[in-house]
Every structure is written in C-alpha cells, then in structure tokens.
Design an enzyme around this catalytic site. Structure first.
Site, PDB file in Angstrom:
ATOM      1  N   CYS A  97       0.835  -1.217   0.000  1.00 18.64           N
ATOM      2  CA  CYS A  97       0.000   0.000   0.000  1.00 18.64           C
ATOM      3  C   CYS A  97       0.867   1.263   0.000  1.00 18.64           C
ATOM      4  CB  CYS A  97      -0.992  -0.062   1.150  1.00 18.64           C
ATOM      5  SG  CYS A  97      -2.417   1.001   0.874  1.00 18.64           S
ATOM      6  N   HIS A 196      -2.919  -5.270   1.757  1.00 22.45           N
ATOM      7  CA  HIS A 196      -2.174  -5.496   3.008  1.00 22.45           C
ATOM      8  C   HIS A 196      -2.145  -6.970   3.380  1.00 22.45           C
ATOM      9  CE1 HIS A 196      -1.967  -1.227   4.251  1.00 22.45           C
ATOM     10  NE2 HIS A 196      -3.111  -1.118   3.615  1.00 22.45           N
ATOM     11  N   GLU A 198      -0.274  -8.319   5.298  1.00 22.03           N
ATOM     12  CA  GLU A 198       0.161  -8.411   6.697  1.00 22.03           C
ATOM     13  C   GLU A 198      -1.000  -8.405   7.683  1.00 22.03           C
ATOM     14  OE1 GLU A 198       0.578  -5.919   4.655  1.00 22.03           O
ATOM     15  OE2 GLU A 198       0.227  -3.983   5.626  1.00 22.03           O
TER      16      GLU A 198
HETATM   17  N1  GLN Z   1      -3.579   6.238   1.061  1.00 24.42           N
HETATM   18  C1  GLN Z   1      -2.356   5.984   1.727  1.00 24.42           C
HETATM   19  C2  GLN Z   1      -1.209   6.808   1.168  1.00 24.42           C
HETATM   20  O1  GLN Z   1      -1.380   7.629   0.382  1.00 24.42           O
HETATM   21  C3  GLN Z   1      -1.967   4.518   1.671  1.00 24.42           C
HETATM   22  C4  GLN Z   1      -2.960   3.718   2.481  1.00 24.42           C
HETATM   23  C5  GLN Z   1      -2.412   2.503   3.141  1.00 24.42           C
HETATM   24  O2  GLN Z   1      -1.195   2.272   3.228  1.00 24.42           O
HETATM   25  N2  GLN Z   1      -3.308   1.738   3.676  1.00 24.42           N
HETATM   26  O3  GLN Z   1      -0.100   6.614   1.552  1.00 24.42           O
END
Ligand code: GLN
Length: 216
Positions: A97, A196, A198
C-alpha cells in the site's frame, strides 16, 4: 535466532540464507503486523529507523501507512538516499500500500513535495479507488501462489497505472468497478502490493518474499 545472524549477516552467508534478516521500515504505519508476518515465515525481522540499521539487513519491507508522511520521515531520518542506494545495489524489498507508493518511479495524485524510491519502474496512482470503494476486501488470484486466491484487504489503496519493461504483473482486480487494475507487481527482487497481506493471517505473500530473499 542467535546474535550472529544479526551482527554479521554478510559474514555468515549460510546462516543468512536460511534465516534472513529482513528490516521493516519503522517510521510510521503497520510495522508490527509485518514484523509478526515475517517472523512466522522464518525470517528474522528487525526495525529500521537509521542508516546503520539499514546496513545490517538483507532486505527491507515498507509497510502500509501514509506515504507522504513516511516520505517526510525518510527525509528527516536521512534514509532517502541510503534506501535508494541499497535498492540500486539490488536489495530485495517488499512494499504494501503506502509501501507500494514509495517504491514507485512515478506517483500520481500525491503531494508535490513527496519523495519516492524508484525501486520498481511503475506509475502508481495514490488513493486510486475513490470514495465509493476506497476500502474493501476481495479474493485475488495471485501469480505464483498456490492454494487459491489471496484474501486482499484494500485501505485507501493505490493502483498501478503503468509498468515498465521487466515488471511482472502478479495480480489484477478480478471484478467490480476497478476490474483489471494492477494491484501487485514484481521487478527483479522488488515486490509491491496495493493491499495489506500483513493483516489477513494469509502469509503466502510474505512467505514468497522470504523465499525470494533467501534465493537472492
Ligand atoms: N492512502 C495511503 C497513502 O497515500 C496509503 C494507504 C495505506 O497504506 N493503507 O499513503
């Protein structure tokens, strides 16, 4: 676990290969979840907040969190150039992410001052799924993983809009409004997922990464 694999990873290659020391960038985000997943997969996870800690690891995980915040902290902790240098030298890395955003070579819809690490030749759009589906779960077929699709949790996730030559697409959204969007990629020893792994208890993506680090 014994101290020698921490203190001298490169001096004891056999030990390192069987029990690799994998750093988790511990500036912000879901650090603990990655540490737990890596430990379950037979790696030795360590927290990385400084250059001297980065120097000790065989590989680095960039957690989910908030990419612009992590970017600022990477600069404040003087880690931007050291991490870029390790990536250029071939260090394996995995980003989920926000970590995917940080590993990109180009980021859309981010702050103009946000930095990224160019670990993968790809263009990533931050917060790409929009408000309607900005957080959701789905079962995702994932190239190279056996035993069926992975349960994928997306939280204000990015997607990948362009991949360069040499980047393998590992997963795309199977259905719904974002069908076909790229959400997992690999270039060499660097892996990134929009979601994710994790947080689900399904450790197959981490296991694949630990295997990749062992082989590197
Ligand atoms: N929207 C987040 C960002 O811009 C990422 C979201 C996440 O890691 N769950 O970093």
């Amino acid at each position: 676990m014994n101290a020698s694999s921490v203190a001298a990873p490169s001096a004891d290659a056999g030990q390192t290969r069987s029990f690799p020391t994998i750093g988790v960038l511990a500036l912000q985000g879901d650090v603990r979840e990655h540490v737990a997943a890596l430990a379950h997969c037979g790696a030795h996870p360590v927290l990385v907040r400084r250059e001297s800690e980065l120097a000790e690891v065989d590989a680095l995980v960039l957690p989910g969190g908030e990419s612009t915040t992590i970017s600022k902290l990477l600069a404040a902790f003087e880690l931007l150039e050291p991490v870029r240098a390790r990536l250029r030298a071939g260090m394996p890395a995995f980003g989920s992410c926000a970590g995917m955003i940080l590993l990109a070579s180009e980021v859309l819809d981010t702050r103009p001052d946000a930095e990224h690490l160019s670990g993968i030749d790809m263009t990533v759009r931050r917060n790409a799924f929009g408000r309607q589906v900005d957080s959701f779960e789905t079962d995702l077929p994932f190239a190279g993983l056996e035993d069926g699709p992975v349960r994928a949790v997306f939280i204000r996730a990015p997607w990948v809009e362009r991949v360069g030559n040499g980047v393998d697409v590992l997963a795309t959204v199977p259905n719904g409004p974002a069908a076909g969007r790229i959400v997992a990629v690999r270039q060499g020893n660097v892996v990134a997922t929009s979601f994710h792994p994790e947080v689900t208890g399904d450790l197959r993506v981490h296991r694949m990464f630990v295997e990749l680090v062992r082989a590197a």
